[in-house]
Design a protein around this motif. Structure first.
Motif, PDB file in Angstrom:
ATOM      1  N   GLY A  59       0.793  -1.219   0.000  1.00 19.85           N
ATOM      2  CA  GLY A  59       0.000   0.000   0.000  1.00 19.85           C
ATOM      3  C   GLY A  59       0.825   1.268   0.000  1.00 19.85           C
ATOM      4  N   ASN A  60       0.116   2.376   0.127  1.00 16.29           N
ATOM      5  CA  ASN A  60       0.686   3.719   0.132  1.00 16.29           C
ATOM      6  C   ASN A  60       1.528   4.012  -1.113  1.00 16.29           C
ATOM      7  OD1 ASN A  60       0.167   3.312   3.264  1.00 16.29           O
ATOM      8  ND2 ASN A  60       0.415   5.507   2.884  1.00 16.29           N
ATOM      9  N   PRO A  61       0.966   3.826  -2.310  1.00 20.58           N
ATOM     10  CA  PRO A  61       1.724   4.124  -3.525  1.00 20.58           C
ATOM     11  C   PRO A  61       2.102   5.604  -3.578  1.00 20.58           C
ATOM     12  CG  PRO A  61      -0.616   3.903  -4.026  1.00 20.58           C
ATOM     13  CD  PRO A  61      -0.439   3.451  -2.608  1.00 20.58           C
ATOM     14  N   THR A  62       3.391   5.858  -3.853  1.00 17.61           N
ATOM     15  CA  THR A  62       3.893   7.223  -3.974  1.00 17.61           C
ATOM     16  C   THR A  62       4.861   7.242  -5.144  1.00 17.61           C
ATOM     17  OG1 THR A  62       3.732   7.394  -1.562  1.00 17.61           O
ATOM     18  CG2 THR A  62       4.880   9.156  -2.705  1.00 17.61           C
ATOM     19  N   VAL A  63       4.586   8.057  -6.149  1.00 21.87           N
ATOM     20  CA  VAL A  63       5.283   7.965  -7.420  1.00 21.87           C
ATOM     21  C   VAL A  63       5.973   9.280  -7.770  1.00 21.87           C
ATOM     22  CG1 VAL A  63       3.227   8.593  -8.755  1.00 21.87           C
ATOM     23  CG2 VAL A  63       5.029   7.205  -9.822  1.00 21.87           C
ATOM     24  N   VAL A  64       7.114   9.162  -8.442  1.00 22.85           N
ATOM     25  CA  VAL A  64       7.855  10.325  -8.911  1.00 22.85           C
ATOM     26  C   VAL A  64       8.603   9.909 -10.172  1.00 22.85           C
ATOM     27  CG1 VAL A  64       9.915   9.837  -7.522  1.00 22.85           C
ATOM     28  CG2 VAL A  64       9.409  12.193  -8.188  1.00 22.85           C
ATOM     29  N   THR A  65       8.882  10.869 -11.054  1.00 23.43           N
ATOM     30  CA  THR A  65       9.664  10.594 -12.253  1.00 23.43           C
ATOM     31  C   THR A  65      11.112  10.995 -12.034  1.00 23.43           C
ATOM     32  OG1 THR A  65       7.774  10.912 -13.739  1.00 23.43           O
ATOM     33  CG2 THR A  65       9.965  11.133 -14.703  1.00 23.43           C
ATOM     34  N   ASP A  66      12.033  10.082 -12.330  1.00 26.48           N
ATOM     35  CA  ASP A  66      13.455  10.388 -12.281  1.00 26.48           C
ATOM     36  C   ASP A  66      13.805  11.189 -13.525  1.00 26.48           C
ATOM     37  OD1 ASP A  66      16.238  10.399 -11.999  1.00 26.48           O
ATOM     38  OD2 ASP A  66      16.406   8.469 -13.047  1.00 26.48           O
ATOM     39  N   PRO A  67      14.223  12.450 -13.390  1.00 28.93           N
ATOM     40  CA  PRO A  67      14.451  13.266 -14.588  1.00 28.93           C
ATOM     41  C   PRO A  67      15.634  12.800 -15.432  1.00 28.93           C
ATOM     42  CG  PRO A  67      15.138  14.439 -12.610  1.00 28.93           C
ATOM     43  CD  PRO A  67      14.428  13.203 -12.148  1.00 28.93           C
ATOM     44  N   ALA A  68      16.591  12.122 -14.824  1.00 28.82           N
ATOM     45  CA  ALA A  68      17.773  11.687 -15.579  1.00 28.82           C
ATOM     46  C   ALA A  68      17.447  10.565 -16.552  1.00 28.82           C
ATOM     47  CB  ALA A  68      18.869  11.250 -14.608  1.00 28.82           C
ATOM     48  N   SER A  69      16.693   9.572 -16.086  1.00 24.75           N
ATOM     49  CA  SER A  69      16.384   8.406 -16.923  1.00 24.75           C
ATOM     50  C   SER A  69      15.011   8.477 -17.562  1.00 24.75           C
ATOM     51  CB  SER A  69      16.469   7.129 -16.085  1.00 24.75           C
ATOM     52  OG  SER A  69      15.476   7.134 -15.070  1.00 24.75           O
ATOM     53  N   GLY A  70      14.117   9.277 -16.996  1.00 29.92           N
ATOM     54  CA  GLY A  70      12.727   9.289 -17.436  1.00 29.92           C
ATOM     55  C   GLY A  70      11.905   8.170 -16.849  1.00 29.92           C
ATOM     56  N   ASP A  71      12.529   7.324 -15.994  1.00 24.15           N
ATOM     57  CA  ASP A  71      11.803   6.216 -15.370  1.00 24.15           C
ATOM     58  C   ASP A  71      10.809   6.725 -14.338  1.00 24.15           C
ATOM     59  OD1 ASP A  71      13.454   4.585 -16.834  1.00 24.15           O
ATOM     60  OD2 ASP A  71      14.537   3.750 -15.111  1.00 24.15           O
ATOM     61  N   LEU A  72       9.697   6.011 -14.213  1.00 24.08           N
ATOM     62  CA  LEU A  72       8.805   6.226 -13.084  1.00 24.08           C
ATOM     63  C   LEU A  72       9.334   5.419 -11.908  1.00 24.08           C
ATOM     64  CD1 LEU A  72       5.315   5.859 -14.803  1.00 24.08           C
ATOM     65  CD2 LEU A  72       6.670   7.929 -14.460  1.00 24.08           C
ATOM     66  N   VAL A  73       9.376   6.045 -10.741  1.00 22.55           N
ATOM     67  CA  VAL A  73       9.853   5.395  -9.523  1.00 22.55           C
ATOM     68  C   VAL A  73       8.692   5.344  -8.536  1.00 22.55           C
ATOM     69  CG1 VAL A  73      11.515   5.493  -7.628  1.00 22.55           C
ATOM     70  CG2 VAL A  73      12.192   6.247  -9.928  1.00 22.55           C
ATOM     71  N   LEU A  74       8.321   4.139  -8.134  1.00 19.03           N
ATOM     72  CA  LEU A  74       7.194   3.931  -7.228  1.00 19.03           C
ATOM     73  C   LEU A  74       7.718   3.414  -5.890  1.00 19.03           C
ATOM     74  CD1 LEU A  74       4.028   3.793  -6.886  1.00 19.03           C
ATOM     75  CD2 LEU A  74       4.255   1.365  -7.472  1.00 19.03           C
ATOM     76  N   VAL A  75       7.434   4.149  -4.822  1.00 17.25           N
ATOM     77  CA  VAL A  75       7.808   3.732  -3.471  1.00 17.25           C
ATOM     78  C   VAL A  75       6.529   3.362  -2.733  1.00 17.25           C
ATOM     79  CG1 VAL A  75       9.091   4.345  -1.387  1.00 17.25           C
ATOM     80  CG2 VAL A  75       9.748   5.345  -3.581  1.00 17.25           C
ATOM     81  N   SER A  76       6.567   2.268  -1.979  1.00 15.58           N
ATOM     82  CA  SER A  76       5.374   1.787  -1.287  1.00 15.58           C
ATOM     83  C   SER A  76       5.763   1.091   0.004  1.00 15.58           C
ATOM     84  CB  SER A  76       4.583   0.824  -2.183  1.00 15.58           C
ATOM     85  OG  SER A  76       5.349  -0.343  -2.464  1.00 15.58           O
ATOM     86  N   CYS A  77       4.764   0.644   0.730  1.00 15.39           N
ATOM     87  CA  CYS A  77       4.987  -0.045   2.002  1.00 15.39           C
ATOM     88  C   CYS A  77       4.289  -1.398   1.996  1.00 15.39           C
ATOM     89  CB  CYS A  77       4.459   0.794   3.168  1.00 15.39           C
ATOM     90  SG  CYS A  77       5.335   2.359   3.378  1.00 15.39           S
ATOM     91  N   GLY A  78       4.678  -2.258   2.917  1.00 10.25           N
ATOM     92  CA  GLY A  78       4.051  -3.565   3.032  1.00 10.25           C
ATOM     93  C   GLY A  78       4.119  -4.088   4.452  1.00 10.25           C
ATOM     94  N   ASN A  79       3.210  -4.955   4.762  1.00 10.19           N
ATOM     95  CA  ASN A  79       3.210  -5.622   6.070  1.00 10.19           C
ATOM     96  C   ASN A  79       2.403  -6.909   5.978  1.00 10.19           C
ATOM     97  OD1 ASN A  79       1.207  -2.952   6.485  1.00 10.19           O
ATOM     98  ND2 ASN A  79       0.239  -4.902   7.042  1.00 10.19           N
TER      99      ASN A  79
END
Length: 336
Positions: free
Chosen positions: A74-94
């Motif tokens: 859960g808690n999807p949090t997304v940002v684009t890396d400007p150098a590569s253009g990749d989407l980076v998704l950070v999340s949590c789990g339990n």
């Protein structure tokens, strides 16, 4: 207007916790928690997404982005890396059986993960556990965002990714507190200077006085290069339900402690931020002082110091939200 996620469809009982982003090629990606068996915050929960190539008018088939078996993602949090253009998704789990209360009491734990997409969200790497980098030993509860992070564009930290997050603190040795008391909550920033491959904790705030109990957090980069951080105040004794702070060093530290944000009237709920290029700073959230009702967008023309309502979206029930630019003149809003 469209509805990418409808509870009771697609194999999930409930969809909650939206995140919205626009990839460099213009593809719009909407994320949510897909809660399989109930609306509860723990249990069998996946992160799912849908993609749109026409600014949200139509959506692709739903895909599972993050799943930990029958446990919680859960808690999807997304940002684009400007150098590569990749989407980076950070999340949590339990574990599925671990509730927020048991984690706050130290009876269960919570992990932090990162994933990448190099094709505008069509495919994603497997989740990589970054808990050792992202979570300090004194933290119990941990939650990213949810919603969006920022990539710093100015100054010595240009290119840095900043993910807003929150945590709880372990009570002092000898205390009879369990750790589930709201006064142990705090906000922090998770930062990466290599495009999301490695991470470290930036600013932290967790002063257990009970006055402001920083919780779910949002961040935006202001035109002057500072970061503005706005958070949910979880039943602090100070008046109000929102608090904010600023960082002048790319999220490494705060210029001063969080203060009450008295010009945002809202219940205890998550809120989202968006800095419009060449325009105002926006905040989305319910406009009712107690209930999760009446989604509005507020604007600030002074970097978050004060806010006013500029657009009423709905008078119906409304809760969490996420915003992104659809084009140079259009803001997209995904909300519950």
């Amino acid at each position: 207007m469209s509805t990418p996620f409808t509870s009771g469809t697609g194999g999930y009982h409930t969809y909650r916790i939206p995140a919205l982003t626009r990839a460099p090629d213009g593809t719009l990606i909407a994320f949510a928690e897909g809660r399989k068996n109930s609306g509860a915050d723990s249990g069998d929960i996946d992160i799912v997404c849908r993609r749109s190539t026409d600014s949200g008018a139509n959506w692709s088939a739903q895909q599972v982005v993050t799943a930990h078996g029958t446990d919680t993602a859960g808690n999807p949090t997304v940002v684009t890396d400007p150098a590569s253009g990749d989407l980076v998704l950070v999340s949590c789990g339990n574990a599925a059986s671990a509730t927020e209360t048991t984690i706050l009491k130290g009876l269960a734990t919570r992990q932090v993960y990162v994933q990448r997409s190099a094709d505008s969200g069509a495919t994603w790497t497997a989740p990589v556990d970054i808990t050792a980098q992202a979570k300090a030993s004194w933290m119990r509860w941990y939650a990213t965002g949810p919603g969006s992070g920022v990539a710093v564009t100015q100054g010595p930290h240009a290119g840095r990714l900043v993910i807003p997050a929150n945590h709880s603190r372990v009570p002092a040795t000898g205390s009879t507190d369990t750790g589930a008391e709201a006064k142990y909550l705090g906000a922090h920033g998770l930062i990466s200077d290599d495009g999301g491959h490695t991470w470290q904790i930036g600013f932290t705030s967790s002063n257990p006085t009970g006055a402001i109990n920083e919780n779910e957090t949002a961040v935006a980069e202001l035109p002057d290069g500072r970061l503005y951080v706005n958070c949910r105040d979880q039943y602090g004794t100070a008046a109000g339900t929102r608090a904010d702070a600023w960082s002048a060093d790319g999220g490494s530290t705060l210029q001063s402690a969080f203060r009450v944000q008295g010009t945002i009237v809202t219940p205890v709920v998550h809120g989202s931020l968006l800095q419009v290029p060449g325009g105002p700073l926006l905040y989305a959230g319910p406009d009712h002082p107690e209930g999760r009702i009446a989604m509005v967008i507020r604007r600030s023309d002074n970097g978050g110091v004060t806010w006013r309502v500029c657009r009423k979206i709905s008078g119906l029930h409304a809760a969490y939200s996420s915003m992104t630019m659809l084009d140079a003149a259009t803001v997209g809003l995904l909300y519950e």
